[in-house]
Scaffold this motif. Structure first.
Motif, PDB file in Angstrom:
ATOM      1  N   UNK A 191       0.789  -1.233   0.000  1.00 38.63           N
ATOM      2  CA  UNK A 191       0.000   0.000   0.000  1.00 38.63           C
ATOM      3  C   UNK A 191       0.824   1.287   0.000  1.00 38.63           C
ATOM      4  N   UNK A 192       2.036   1.277   0.518  1.00 33.63           N
ATOM      5  CA  UNK A 192       2.825   2.507   0.564  1.00 33.63           C
ATOM      6  C   UNK A 192       3.379   2.811  -0.825  1.00 33.63           C
ATOM      7  N   UNK A 193       3.556   4.101  -1.109  1.00 33.30           N
ATOM      8  CA  UNK A 193       4.139   4.524  -2.385  1.00 33.30           C
ATOM      9  C   UNK A 193       5.494   5.181  -2.112  1.00 33.30           C
ATOM     10  N   UNK A 194       6.386   5.095  -3.087  1.00 33.49           N
ATOM     11  CA  UNK A 194       7.712   5.712  -2.956  1.00 33.49           C
ATOM     12  C   UNK A 194       7.810   6.862  -3.937  1.00 33.49           C
ATOM     13  N   UNK A 195       8.306   7.995  -3.450  1.00 32.98           N
ATOM     14  CA  UNK A 195       8.483   9.149  -4.325  1.00 32.98           C
ATOM     15  C   UNK A 195       9.843   9.061  -5.014  1.00 32.98           C
ATOM     16  N   UNK A 196      10.231  10.132  -5.709  1.00 33.60           N
ATOM     17  CA  UNK A 196      11.465  10.122  -6.501  1.00 33.60           C
ATOM     18  C   UNK A 196      12.716   9.961  -5.634  1.00 33.60           C
ATOM     19  N   UNK A 197      12.677  10.466  -4.402  1.00 30.57           N
ATOM     20  CA  UNK A 197      13.850  10.368  -3.537  1.00 30.57           C
ATOM     21  C   UNK A 197      13.918   9.025  -2.807  1.00 30.57           C
ATOM     22  N   UNK A 198      12.905   8.173  -2.969  1.00 27.96           N
ATOM     23  CA  UNK A 198      12.918   6.849  -2.356  1.00 27.96           C
ATOM     24  C   UNK A 198      12.256   6.786  -0.993  1.00 27.96           C
ATOM     25  N   UNK A 199      11.646   7.884  -0.564  1.00 31.07           N
ATOM     26  CA  UNK A 199      10.969   7.909   0.732  1.00 31.07           C
ATOM     27  C   UNK A 199       9.567   7.308   0.552  1.00 31.07           C
ATOM     28  N   UNK A 200       9.218   6.357   1.388  1.00 34.87           N
ATOM     29  CA  UNK A 200       7.895   5.737   1.262  1.00 34.87           C
ATOM     30  C   UNK A 200       6.866   6.572   2.011  1.00 34.87           C
ATOM     31  N   UNK A 201       5.704   6.743   1.370  1.00 35.84           N
ATOM     32  CA  UNK A 201       4.627   7.542   1.946  1.00 35.84           C
ATOM     33  C   UNK A 201       3.433   6.629   2.214  1.00 35.84           C
ATOM     34  N   UNK A 202       2.833   6.761   3.406  1.00 36.74           N
ATOM     35  CA  UNK A 202       1.674   5.926   3.703  1.00 36.74           C
ATOM     36  C   UNK A 202       0.443   6.417   2.936  1.00 36.74           C
ATOM     37  N   UNK A 203      -0.520   5.544   2.725  1.00 36.38           N
ATOM     38  CA  UNK A 203      -1.735   5.976   2.038  1.00 36.38           C
ATOM     39  C   UNK A 203      -2.560   6.875   2.957  1.00 36.38           C
ATOM     40  N   UNK A 204      -3.300   7.792   2.333  1.00 31.45           N
ATOM     41  CA  UNK A 204      -4.218   8.630   3.096  1.00 31.45           C
ATOM     42  C   UNK A 204      -5.573   8.626   2.395  1.00 31.45           C
ATOM     43  N   UNK A 205      -6.524   9.320   2.970  1.00 32.04           N
ATOM     44  CA  UNK A 205      -7.880   9.306   2.426  1.00 32.04           C
ATOM     45  C   UNK A 205      -7.904   9.931   1.033  1.00 32.04           C
ATOM     46  N   UNK A 206      -7.140  10.990   0.827  1.00 32.61           N
ATOM     47  CA  UNK A 206      -7.116  11.651  -0.472  1.00 32.61           C
ATOM     48  C   UNK A 206      -6.566  10.755  -1.569  1.00 32.61           C
ATOM     49  N   UNK A 207      -5.475  10.053  -1.268  1.00 28.46           N
ATOM     50  CA  UNK A 207      -4.901   9.178  -2.282  1.00 28.46           C
ATOM     51  C   UNK A 207      -5.824   7.997  -2.564  1.00 28.46           C
TER      52      UNK A 207
END
Length: 163
Positions: free
Chosen positions: A117-133
């Protein structure tokens, strides 16, 4: 016997102390009357307010809005069923773990969840899912190759509200 006597006396006193209600007689409606108003039976009678208007006019809805409302109701009801099922599975796993029937590796389950479920941005930092996504993913999935996208989104939000 004394308890029954005290209870009966208490009930009798409550009936004596109750306020008296006066009801006006019901007047038959006139046939020629087209607006719902109170009859002029005396001073202080006021016309009734108009009935509330519905926020949904079935004649003004487009195809995209109808599809959106139906999809919103479906998603909301489905999310409740999925949450109920996953909650039940979690409770059963915890129960079986307390009985030492099975052992759950929760750290491995958490890492699999993050990978899925987590996504990784260009710098490689993983972001947790939120309601907006989650909302953007659902809307993009449901409106792929569907031309009336704007009316669908409005109907979808309405379906989530009324579902």
């Amino acid at each position: 016997m004394m308890k029954l006597g005290f209870a009966g006396a208490g009930l009798a006193l409550t009936f004596l102390a109750a306020p008296i209600l006066y009801c006006d007689p019901i007047q038959p409606k006139k046939v020629a009357e087209t607006t719902p108003q109170a009859s002029d039976s005396g001073a202080g009678s006021q016309p009734l307010p108009p009935p509330p208007q519905s926020s949904i006019s079935l004649y003004e809805l487009s195809f995209g809005t109808v599809c959106g409302v139906c999809a919103g109701v479906f998603v909301k009801k489905g999310a409740r069923i999925v949450a109920f099922a996953l909650g039940g599975i979690f409770v059963l796993l915890q129960y079986f773990g307390s009985l030492s029937l099975l052992r759950v590796d929760w750290s491995r389950a958490a890492s699999r969840f993050e990978n899925f479920f987590y996504t990784k941005d260009a710098s490689g930092v993983s972001k947790p899912p939120n309601v907006g996504s989650l909302f953007r993913w659902i809307v993009n999935f449901l409106t792929a190759d569907f031309p009336p996208r704007a009316t669908f989104i409005a109907g979808f939000a309405l379906g989530l509200r009324i579902g």
